[in-house]
Design a protein around this motif. Sequence first.
Motif, short mmCIF file in Angstrom:
data_model
loop_
_atom_site.label_atom_id
_atom_site.label_comp_id
_atom_site.label_asym_id
_atom_site.label_seq_id
_atom_site.Cartn_x
_atom_site.Cartn_y
_atom_site.Cartn_z
N ILE A 43 0.83 -1.20 0.00
CA ILE A 43 0.00 0.00 0.00
C ILE A 43 0.87 1.25 0.00
O ILE A 43 1.76 1.41 0.84
N ASP A 44 0.59 2.16 -0.93
CA ASP A 44 1.18 3.49 -0.94
C ASP A 44 0.06 4.50 -0.70
O ASP A 44 -0.99 4.45 -1.35
N LEU A 45 0.30 5.43 0.24
CA LEU A 45 -0.75 6.39 0.58
C LEU A 45 -0.13 7.64 1.17
O LEU A 45 0.78 7.56 2.00
N ASP A 46 -0.62 8.80 0.74
CA ASP A 46 -0.19 10.08 1.30
C ASP A 46 -1.39 10.76 1.95
O ASP A 46 -2.48 10.85 1.36
N ILE A 47 -1.20 11.26 3.19
CA ILE A 47 -2.25 11.95 3.94
C ILE A 47 -1.73 13.34 4.27
O ILE A 47 -0.66 13.49 4.88
N TYR A 48 -2.48 14.37 3.89
CA TYR A 48 -2.01 15.75 3.97
C TYR A 48 -2.63 16.50 5.14
O TYR A 48 -3.80 16.25 5.51
N PRO A 49 -1.88 17.43 5.73
CA PRO A 49 -2.44 18.23 6.84
C PRO A 49 -3.55 19.14 6.33
O PRO A 49 -3.57 19.55 5.18
N GLY A 50 -4.49 19.43 7.24
CA GLY A 50 -5.58 20.33 6.89
C GLY A 50 -6.64 19.71 5.99
O GLY A 50 -7.41 20.45 5.38
N THR A 51 -6.65 18.37 5.90
CA THR A 51 -7.62 17.71 5.02
C THR A 51 -8.37 16.61 5.77
O THR A 51 -7.92 16.12 6.81
N VAL A 52 -9.51 16.24 5.19
CA VAL A 52 -10.25 15.06 5.63
C VAL A 52 -10.08 14.00 4.55
O VAL A 52 -10.47 14.22 3.40
N HIS A 53 -9.45 12.90 4.90
CA HIS A 53 -9.12 11.85 3.94
C HIS A 53 -9.97 10.61 4.27
O HIS A 53 -9.81 10.00 5.32
N ALA A 54 -10.89 10.27 3.38
CA ALA A 54 -11.75 9.11 3.61
C ALA A 54 -11.09 7.85 3.07
O ALA A 54 -10.53 7.84 1.98
N HIS A 217 -17.55 2.46 5.62
CA HIS A 217 -18.03 1.72 4.46
C HIS A 217 -19.27 2.40 3.88
O HIS A 217 -19.92 1.86 3.01
N LYS A 218 -19.60 3.61 4.40
CA LYS A 218 -20.72 4.39 3.91
C LYS A 218 -20.22 5.42 2.91
O LYS A 218 -19.55 6.39 3.28
N ILE A 219 -20.53 5.23 1.66
CA ILE A 219 -20.01 6.11 0.62
C ILE A 219 -20.46 7.55 0.81
O ILE A 219 -19.70 8.50 0.63
N TYR A 220 -21.73 7.74 1.22
CA TYR A 220 -22.23 9.11 1.33
C TYR A 220 -21.50 9.89 2.42
O TYR A 220 -21.39 11.11 2.34
N GLU A 221 -20.96 9.21 3.45
CA GLU A 221 -20.18 9.92 4.46
C GLU A 221 -18.94 10.53 3.83
O GLU A 221 -18.59 11.69 4.09
N ALA A 222 -18.26 9.75 3.01
CA ALA A 222 -17.08 10.26 2.33
C ALA A 222 -17.45 11.41 1.39
O ALA A 222 -16.75 12.42 1.32
N MET A 223 -18.57 11.26 0.69
CA MET A 223 -18.99 12.30 -0.24
C MET A 223 -19.38 13.58 0.50
O MET A 223 -19.22 14.69 -0.02
N ASP A 224 -19.91 13.44 1.72
CA ASP A 224 -20.36 14.61 2.48
C ASP A 224 -19.22 15.47 2.98
O ASP A 224 -19.30 16.69 2.98
N VAL A 225 -18.13 14.83 3.45
CA VAL A 225 -17.17 15.59 4.25
C VAL A 225 -15.72 15.48 3.80
O VAL A 225 -14.89 16.30 4.18
N ALA A 226 -15.37 14.48 2.99
CA ALA A 226 -13.95 14.25 2.66
C ALA A 226 -13.45 15.19 1.57
O ALA A 226 -14.20 15.59 0.67
N ASP A 227 -12.17 15.53 1.68
CA ASP A 227 -11.48 16.26 0.61
C ASP A 227 -10.86 15.28 -0.39
O ASP A 227 -10.80 15.57 -1.59
N GLU A 228 -10.39 14.14 0.14
CA GLU A 228 -9.79 13.12 -0.70
C GLU A 228 -10.33 11.75 -0.29
O GLU A 228 -10.66 11.52 0.87
N ILE A 229 -10.41 10.86 -1.26
CA ILE A 229 -10.99 9.53 -1.02
C ILE A 229 -10.06 8.48 -1.60
O ILE A 229 -9.69 8.55 -2.78
#
Length: 517
Positions: A43-54, A217-229
């Motif tokens: 797994i490769d993944l980058d998580i940035y400050p000041g963001t919500v990452h789903a 596992h709720k897609i709409y949660e990610a769509m509601d609040v995340a900056d990146e998915i």
Amino acid sequence: MVAAEANNVKTTFLSPPQEDRKPIVSLRGITKRFPGVIALDHIDLDIYPGTVHALLGENGAGKSTLVKILYGIYTPDEGEIIINDRPTRLTSPADAINMGIVMVSQSPQIIDTLTVAENIILGLEKYNHFVPVTRVYKTIREESKRVGIKIEPGIEVWRLSYTQKQLVEILRAILLGAKVLLLDEAITYLPIEEKQRFYKFIRRFADEGGTVVLITHKIYEAMDVADEITVLRRGKVAGHLERKEATIEKIRALMFGEKSAEITYERLPTAQPEPKTVLEVKDLWVMGDFGGYAVQGVSLEVKKGEILGIAGVAGNGQKELIQAIMRLRPVVKGRIVYNGEDVTKKTTYYLRINGVGYIPDLPAKYGVSIENSIIENIAILPVYSKRIISWDKVRGITLKLIKEFEIKTPSPDTPVKFLSGGNIMKVLVARELTVATNLLVAYNPTRALDEATAIKVRKIIKEKVLRDKITAIIASEDLDEIFQISDRIAVMNSGKIVGIFPADKAKREEIEHLMVM
């Protein structure tokens, strides 16, 4: 009908784009193996400050394993964790907390018998026996106000609602100095009004420079609040999307592949119940764990061949009602009648040998034996355990259930503890639907299941009700589930039934209002 919340996608919570940003956490080549399975595959993944990452994925995709690696519960077999540009080894949650990474899980990890203040200061090194209580209270009140959380420090935790307990967990995380908040299914089962409160807090935390990793596992949660998915599938990164380019269809395709076409929230066929009453609850009063009545004068009846759904926010008596019906909790007053027989003083075993299946909340704790294999967990069915077990027959049934419920396992002999949370739930549901020849009693039967699997399980339950004319009473904090599967809906609030509606005529807004009024 598409899930109501999925139709109401919000974009107002997104953070503004940032130039020349550097990740606060980077994962490179993270791999984790368990017996017979690769849980995470480079797994490769980058998580940035000041963001919500789903972080999204179906059951067994590797979400929980990845989060446990980030929180120091597991160490990777291969790969590197980089925090603030420095390679880091996390060997315990204490290591993660020292690096500013704190997890809030789906089930609040706080002690009900202690006060809010006592729970918050546990583990905070700056507080000790010599710090005045007034100073602790003052700090909690000031920090609560700053982050927009209203909690009284001196109240015992058992008096709080589920939402308030989650707020206590988050407040403790802030006081621990969290720079990265890992929210592991922490808001999945809240009504929309209460989710909005969490969304505002999450956004404020990110806008002030914090980082949120939202595991769901709720897609709409990610769509509601995340900056990146980021979507995981079968232990690998299936795709990464900026919120502005994400759609429900794209995410479902990444999560489920061809199975995404089967996902629908249309109401399942309404049953035509028979006149016979299978389960009747009469003026039931049941005590809670810490005194006071959790169930207060509840009366219900469920007919043969129908599903009664019980909607309510966690902590309003649904769990105690279900446990009382299954004879796992004493009844102070009232009666429980099953197939015309008063079973108020009967045992759980008596109900189970008479065709009652039971799906409890927290399956790994109350539903299955995690140290035993899948086949051994199936073998404890009442039909097998009361006589010499035919292991060949049990193996055949186990293989059939593994196929039908798509349980991801190397073998039926695999210990349950090596399965993902969703696959543990599948084992339990599969077993209990085999037991339920007359009645199914369930509390959150699809909790921890991904969208596609949850809908599949609801369809299986509904088909069994329609085909075999069994009866079901299902309490769930997931309103999508209640609306999709129920024939009638009862709303529970503060230990009482505050309304009963035909499901095909019920309005979501009215149900939610009754849940939180």
